[in-house]
Write a protein that holds these residues in place. Structure first.
Motif, PDB file in Angstrom:
ATOM      1  N   GLU B  47       1.115  -1.156  -0.062  1.00 30.08           N
ATOM      2  CA  GLU B  47      -0.015   0.180   0.119  1.00 30.08           C
ATOM      3  C   GLU B  47       0.816   1.412   0.077  1.00 30.08           C
ATOM      4  O   GLU B  47       0.574   2.428  -0.744  1.00 30.08           O
ATOM      5  N   ASP B  50       2.600   1.684  -3.574  1.00 31.81           N
ATOM      6  CA  ASP B  50       1.552   2.486  -4.384  1.00 31.81           C
ATOM      7  C   ASP B  50       1.380   3.753  -4.235  1.00 31.81           C
ATOM      8  O   ASP B  50       1.351   4.520  -5.249  1.00 31.81           O
ATOM      9  N   ARG B  51       1.201   4.088  -2.942  1.00 35.10           N
ATOM     10  CA  ARG B  51       1.043   5.491  -2.421  1.00 35.10           C
ATOM     11  C   ARG B  51       2.214   6.538  -3.151  1.00 35.10           C
ATOM     12  O   ARG B  51       2.174   7.499  -3.791  1.00 35.10           O
ATOM     13  N   THR B  53       4.280   5.705  -4.995  1.00 37.92           N
ATOM     14  CA  THR B  53       4.400   5.501  -6.548  1.00 37.92           C
ATOM     15  C   THR B  53       3.553   6.680  -7.292  1.00 37.92           C
ATOM     16  O   THR B  53       3.771   7.557  -8.208  1.00 37.92           O
ATOM     17  N   ARG B  54       2.212   6.788  -6.406  1.00 40.53           N
ATOM     18  CA  ARG B  54       1.599   7.936  -7.268  1.00 40.53           C
ATOM     19  C   ARG B  54       1.900   9.159  -6.709  1.00 40.53           C
ATOM     20  O   ARG B  54       2.002  10.152  -7.941  1.00 40.53           O
ATOM     21  N   GLN B  55       2.433   9.434  -5.811  1.00 38.93           N
ATOM     22  CA  GLN B  55       2.921  10.541  -5.261  1.00 38.93           C
ATOM     23  C   GLN B  55       3.969  11.319  -6.216  1.00 38.93           C
ATOM     24  O   GLN B  55       4.078  12.399  -6.339  1.00 38.93           O
ATOM     25  N   GLY B  57       4.446  10.118  -9.107  1.00 35.94           N
ATOM     26  CA  GLY B  57       4.014  10.214 -10.492  1.00 35.94           C
ATOM     27  C   GLY B  57       4.668   9.140 -11.227  1.00 35.94           C
ATOM     28  O   GLY B  57       4.709   9.239 -12.518  1.00 35.94           O
ATOM     29  N   ASP B  59       3.358   6.546 -11.752  1.00 32.24           N
ATOM     30  CA  ASP B  59       2.378   5.513 -12.486  1.00 32.24           C
ATOM     31  C   ASP B  59       1.824   6.191 -13.935  1.00 32.24           C
ATOM     32  O   ASP B  59       1.091   5.620 -14.510  1.00 32.24           O
ATOM     33  N   ARG B  60       2.274   7.351 -14.009  1.00 35.00           N
ATOM     34  CA  ARG B  60       2.077   8.066 -15.526  1.00 35.00           C
ATOM     35  C   ARG B  60       2.773   7.315 -16.597  1.00 35.00           C
ATOM     36  O   ARG B  60       3.539   6.646 -16.329  1.00 35.00           O
ATOM     37  N   GLN B  65       6.664  11.082 -17.967  1.00 36.38           N
ATOM     38  CA  GLN B  65       7.620  11.073 -16.834  1.00 36.38           C
ATOM     39  C   GLN B  65       8.862  11.561 -17.412  1.00 36.38           C
ATOM     40  O   GLN B  65       9.427  12.414 -16.706  1.00 36.38           O
TER      41      GLN B  65
END
Lengths: 291, 316
Positions: B47, B50-51, B53-55, B57, B59-60, B65
């Motif tokens: 978790e 994942d967070r 990774t999103r923070q 960026g 996951d773009r 990127q």
């Protein structure tokens, strides 16, 4: 009689090249030394009573010429000569195989760039320029740090940092050969582009390619020693000339022979390939004058 | 002239874009991607990962990127060190001085010595001196720099005790004399390969010039030999050396890394190797990009300078 006299004057290109090469005594010596190193590493280990990975703690740091160990023993009591020979196998193999990969990539990239020119050529050659911007050792270490170290990785990574010079040589050759009559004739004959590139143009550029290949072996052996010395190449207990020097600095005060033998071996091999390449350059193409 | 400079500048910028794309690709080649360092930590759950990774960026899509990363590079935001959280660019700049000091000293030695050997070799072609210099240069180019460093340490530090075996200064001293004392050995080691290169290039450049018609003309009109050499030959033979300086730069940087490692010199090369040991990817990538950019700027400057001194280049 007249024909015999003529034949001594007009030598076949191969004979003339061999004559020029023979005059280059250092290149000849380089070739002989390479042969000795290859044969020594191939058969030498069978003649020695010691295994290169056999650890003998009781006989640590035996100096050279003391007892049975001709070149002494290292910090774990392993025979330095046995390790040097096995290391030669690794270092020379990496030198040859990395050269072959680098040549293959460099020839393909250079042939395509030189033959098609235009946008494809520009893109490919800018890629070559871009990779050349990275200092070789920096690029090699960065890549090595991201991958699992080992024989295959080290070989591939060295090739990945060495193909650009070949591509440049081949591109320039192919670009000028493409306009020559035999290439135009092949085109008129209906040969495919690939056939013209790799059956007509590349074989005609064989002289600079052979020279580049020889110098490339020297470069690859040198790079292997750097990356293994720094601990990111061949991993112990396997021996390579580079990783034998890995610990040598720590024991420099009490066991300097650990540093001397592998370093001399690297220098000897690299110098031999460089002189051989130099001699081949003079022999195969007297007009080429790249310092 | 202005057109040439603009043209060359545009080429350099294009190269920088390709170089940065290669750097970005390498960064994402890292097993586990740029976050591998944190992913390895047992304290991090999927978790959390994942967070983050999103923070960050991550996951773009990759092209987005890349553009984002490249934009931040241009603005001077090169990320932060995994090791101590310091900004990458400030870590690099704090180590740059030591490296530049080493490189500059080695270059001065190499240029003076190499040019002297090269000129003398060309003037007395195939003499004993020339033969020895040519063979010596080839051997110098074949010696692994780190091994030459080890030999230097063994002879001058262990056996003779004349020079310190490493570091930039004695702790607590740091006077100019002390700094110079520490500089001699690493600069000498780094200068070996450079001297060989400069000697070889200088020799062939000089050989090319002294066979030119204008040298024969100068000789025919009775000009004294020393004047022919200094006024006509040397001035023209030295011009291509500007290009050599640009060409030599990557080798010089690579050599500095090795010399710094052997002599525990606190420069950029040593930082690079330490960062690899710590898997400190932002710093590793930062130094990789920094050195490539330095090479790029070096060759750009060399080309422009060459065009300034040799008008034939601008026209062609």
């Amino acid at each position: 009689m007249a024909t015999a006299a003529l034949s001594t004057v007009q030598l076949a290109p191969g004979q003339a090249a061999w004559r020029r090469f023979r005059r280059h005594r250092l290149a000849l010596a380089g070739g002989v030394i390479i042969l000795v190193l290859v044969l020594g590493s191939a058969f030498g280990p069978y003649l020695l009573p010691f295994d290169d990975t056999y650890i003998d703690i009781m006989k640590r740091f035996a100096p050279p010429l003391s007892g049975a160990h001709i070149l002494g023993t290292d910090e774990l009591g392993r025979d330095v000569l046995a390790r040097l020979m096995m290391g030669a196998r690794v270092s020379l193999s990496i030198g040859f195989v990395a050269m072959m990969i680098a040549m293959a990539v460099g020839i393909v990239v250079g042939a395509f760039a030189g033959f098609y020119g235009g946008l494809i050529g520009a893109i490919l050659m800018r890629l070559v320029d871009a990779v050349l911007c990275f200092p070789t050792i920096f690029l090699l270490l960065a890549l090595a740090a991201l991958t699992e170290p080992g024989l295959v990785t080290t070989t591939v990574l060295i090739a990945a940092t060495a193909w650009m010079a070949v591509a440049r040589v081949v591109e320039a050759q192919v670009r000028s050969l493409r306009e020559r009559e035999f290439a135009v004739a092949a085109l008129a004959f209906g040969s495919s582009n690939l056939r013209i590139m790799f059956r007509e143009l590349v074989p005609n550029a064989i002289a600079p390619i052979v020279v580049a290949a020889t110098l490339n072996v020297a470069k690859a052996i040198l790079l292997e020693s750097y990356v293994s010395y720094l601990g990111y190449g061949i991993q112990p207990p396997a021996a390579s000339w580079g990783n034998m020097l890995n610990n040598a600095q720590i024991y420099l005060t009490n066991a300097p022979w650990l540093a001397i033998a592998p370093g001399l071996a690297i220098t000897l091999a690299v110098t031999s390939f460089n002189f051989l390449g130099d001699g081949l350059r003079d022999a195969l193409d007297p007009r080429m004058n790249i310092p | 002239m202005a057109r040439y400079v603009v043209n060359r500048l545009a080429q350099a910028i294009m190269l920088l874009v390709i170089v940065s794309a290669i750097g970005f690709a390498i960064l994402h080649l890292a097993p586990g991607g740029p976050l591998s360092q944190f992913a390895a930590s047992a304290q991090m759950t999927q978790e959390d990962l994942d967070r983050v990774t999103r923070q960050l960026g991550l996951d773009r899509p990759l092209p987005i990127q890349y553009l984002d990363w490249f934009g931040r590079m241009l603005k001077g935001d090169w990320g932060r060190s995994y090791r101590d959280g310091e900004a990458v660019l400030s870590v690099i700049s704090s180590h740059l001085g030591a490296t530049l000091e080493l490189m500059a000293t080695a270059t001065i030695i190499a240029v003076l010595l190499g040019c002297w050997i090269g000129i003398l070799g060309a003037l007395r072609r195939y003499s004993l001196f020339d033969t020895l210099a040519t063979v010596g240069a080839m051997i110098a180019l074949s010696i692994p720099t780190f091994w030459f460093g080890l030999v230097t340490i063994y002879v001058f530090s262990v056996k003779l005790g004349w020079l310190p075996a490493g570091n930039r200064e004695t702790v607590g001293d740091g006077s100019l004399l002390d700094l110079l004392h520490h500089l001699i050995a690493p600069a000498m080691v780094l200068a070996l390969v450079e001297t060989a290169m400069w000697g070889r290039f200088m020799r062939s450049s000089m050989l090319e010039v002294i066979n030119q018609d204008y040298i024969r003309t100068a000789r025919a009109k009775g000009m004294p030999e020393w004047r022919i050499l200094t006024v006509h030959a040397l001035r023209n033979a030295l011009l291509p050396m500007i290009t050599v300086a640009g060409l030599q730069f990557p080798t010089l940087l690579g050599g500095a890394l090795v010399a710094e490692t052997v002599f525990t010199w606190p420069g950029m090369g040593r930082l690079f190797l330490d960062s690899i040991g710590y898997r400190d990817y932002p710093v590793v990538m930062g130094i990789l990009m920094f050195s490539a950019t330095m090479v790029l700027i070096g060759s750009l400057l060399a080309d422009i300078l060459y065009a300034v001194v040799d008008p034939r280049i601008r026209v062609g």
